[in-house]
Design an enzyme around this catalytic site. Sequence first.
Site, PDB file in Angstrom:
ATOM      1  N   GLY A  59       0.795  -1.218   0.000  1.00 33.02           N
ATOM      2  CA  GLY A  59       0.000   0.000   0.000  1.00 33.02           C
ATOM      3  C   GLY A  59       0.825   1.264   0.000  1.00 33.02           C
ATOM      4  O   GLY A  59       0.452   2.258  -0.633  1.00 33.02           O
ATOM      5  N   ILE A  60       1.967   1.273   0.709  1.00 33.56           N
ATOM      6  CA  ILE A  60       2.818   2.466   0.733  1.00 33.56           C
ATOM      7  C   ILE A  60       3.292   2.793  -0.674  1.00 33.56           C
ATOM      8  O   ILE A  60       3.267   3.943  -1.115  1.00 33.56           O
ATOM      9  CB  ILE A  60       4.016   2.266   1.676  1.00 33.56           C
ATOM     10  N   VAL A  74      11.438   3.837   4.758  1.00 35.21           N
ATOM     11  CA  VAL A  74      10.256   4.034   5.606  1.00 35.21           C
ATOM     12  C   VAL A  74       9.618   2.697   5.964  1.00 35.21           C
ATOM     13  O   VAL A  74       8.460   2.646   6.377  1.00 35.21           O
ATOM     14  CB  VAL A  74       9.215   4.943   4.917  1.00 35.21           C
ATOM     15  N   ARG A  84      11.394  -1.015   7.332  1.00 38.20           N
ATOM     16  CA  ARG A  84      12.015  -1.566   8.530  1.00 38.20           C
ATOM     17  C   ARG A  84      13.522  -1.402   8.403  1.00 38.20           C
ATOM     18  O   ARG A  84      14.102  -1.630   7.346  1.00 38.20           O
ATOM     19  CB  ARG A  84      11.660  -3.041   8.711  1.00 38.20           C
ATOM     20  N   ASP A 119      13.381   6.785   8.371  1.00 40.29           N
ATOM     21  CA  ASP A 119      12.399   6.835   9.447  1.00 40.29           C
ATOM     22  C   ASP A 119      12.529   5.610  10.341  1.00 40.29           C
ATOM     23  O   ASP A 119      11.950   5.557  11.415  1.00 40.29           O
ATOM     24  CB  ASP A 119      10.974   6.926   8.888  1.00 40.29           C
ATOM     25  N   GLU A 177      17.131  -0.037  16.455  1.00 42.67           N
ATOM     26  CA  GLU A 177      16.108   0.976  16.707  1.00 42.67           C
ATOM     27  C   GLU A 177      15.614   0.818  18.138  1.00 42.67           C
ATOM     28  O   GLU A 177      15.238  -0.283  18.531  1.00 42.67           O
ATOM     29  CB  GLU A 177      14.955   0.793  15.721  1.00 42.67           C
ATOM     30  N   HIS A 194      10.890   7.031  13.604  1.00 43.01           N
ATOM     31  CA  HIS A 194       9.766   6.133  13.307  1.00 43.01           C
ATOM     32  C   HIS A 194       8.431   6.853  13.536  1.00 43.01           C
ATOM     33  O   HIS A 194       7.549   6.374  14.250  1.00 43.01           O
ATOM     34  CB  HIS A 194       9.840   4.872  14.160  1.00 43.01           C
ATOM     35  N   ALA A 230       6.597   8.251  10.770  1.00 44.79           N
ATOM     36  CA  ALA A 230       5.915   8.465   9.491  1.00 44.79           C
ATOM     37  C   ALA A 230       4.409   8.423   9.665  1.00 44.79           C
ATOM     38  O   ALA A 230       3.670   9.066   8.914  1.00 44.79           O
ATOM     39  CB  ALA A 230       6.357   7.415   8.468  1.00 44.79           C
TER      40      ALA A 230
END
Length: 330
Positions: free
Chosen positions: A162-163, A241, A243, A267, A272, A291, A293
């Site tokens: 979807g992104i 954006v 992982r 992002d 992390e 992170h 976004a």
Amino acid sequence: MSASGAADAAGAAPHGTTGARSPAARVAIVDDARGEFVDAARSAGAEVGPLSAATRGLIWTASEGEDDLEALLAEYQGISWVQLPWAGVDAFAGLLERHRGDGRVWTSAKGAYARPVAEHALALVLAVLRELPRRARTDRWEADERGRTLFGGRVVILGAGGITVELLRLLEPFGVHATVVRRADAALPGAARTVTEDRLLEVLTDADVVVVAAALTPTTRGMFGAAAFAALPPGAVLVNVARGAIVDTGALVAALGSGRLAGAALDVTDPEPLPPRHPLWTAPNCLVTPHVADTEAMTVPLFARRIAVNTAAFLGSGDFVGRIDLDAGY
């Protein structure tokens, strides 16, 4: 979405059935049963209340907690549908693997947050092309001629979810030549070409911009490593954006340090959170956002919408959206 409580909605359907259920089917919301989520489930016809032996559907709102979820499923074995809160389900990879074949339906928020994440990706692309990370750090007027336009650029996007769909729409006004790298070579609207993952190095050779927007799976973990950076032409930029673990952090730091990679905007990182004094904080033309976004203000209404759709599907009206392929791992 934070830990705060539980709520429950039911019928009694065996694992794996997706046909019509009683409108009284119980669905539990754990552990953040905020009003928006409860209202969404009720609007689809579910009865929402505490976890009990009658619970058949579970909406899990914590971003992690694999062991807690495992224990809950062992205690309430009548649960036949589980909704997870994020598009990425790598935090639950072990749990999903262990429950392959148990007949439960598992759904994620895959695609639900695509628009805000794609918007953030575009912002990062423009920022790094225009050298904004470097310019924001300077304390003096530096009138140089550095900075490039996105118009007409060659963009490679890793992932076809979807992104990527939303990002391709946002990129249309820029007239870019977009290549999508995915598991299958099926065409995607807005992409000039679509290739399979085994051709990644081939399509990187003339990329101006690379955007990582794929799910983290055993196949994609570390996919963008030293060989990928070496395949890029000098001056390319990278945006992630998805992982952090899809990109080899050591190879990224080396590529930025050598100057071959003109910039990066992240992002997500690996590790992390990115620890203090990590080289990426001071790497040339590197921008790190923590992170964010898709912030809570963006995700809560979008996740509520996903809850409503999938609760309706659980009750026999329509299809599940974001159903997890347990074999593929997302």
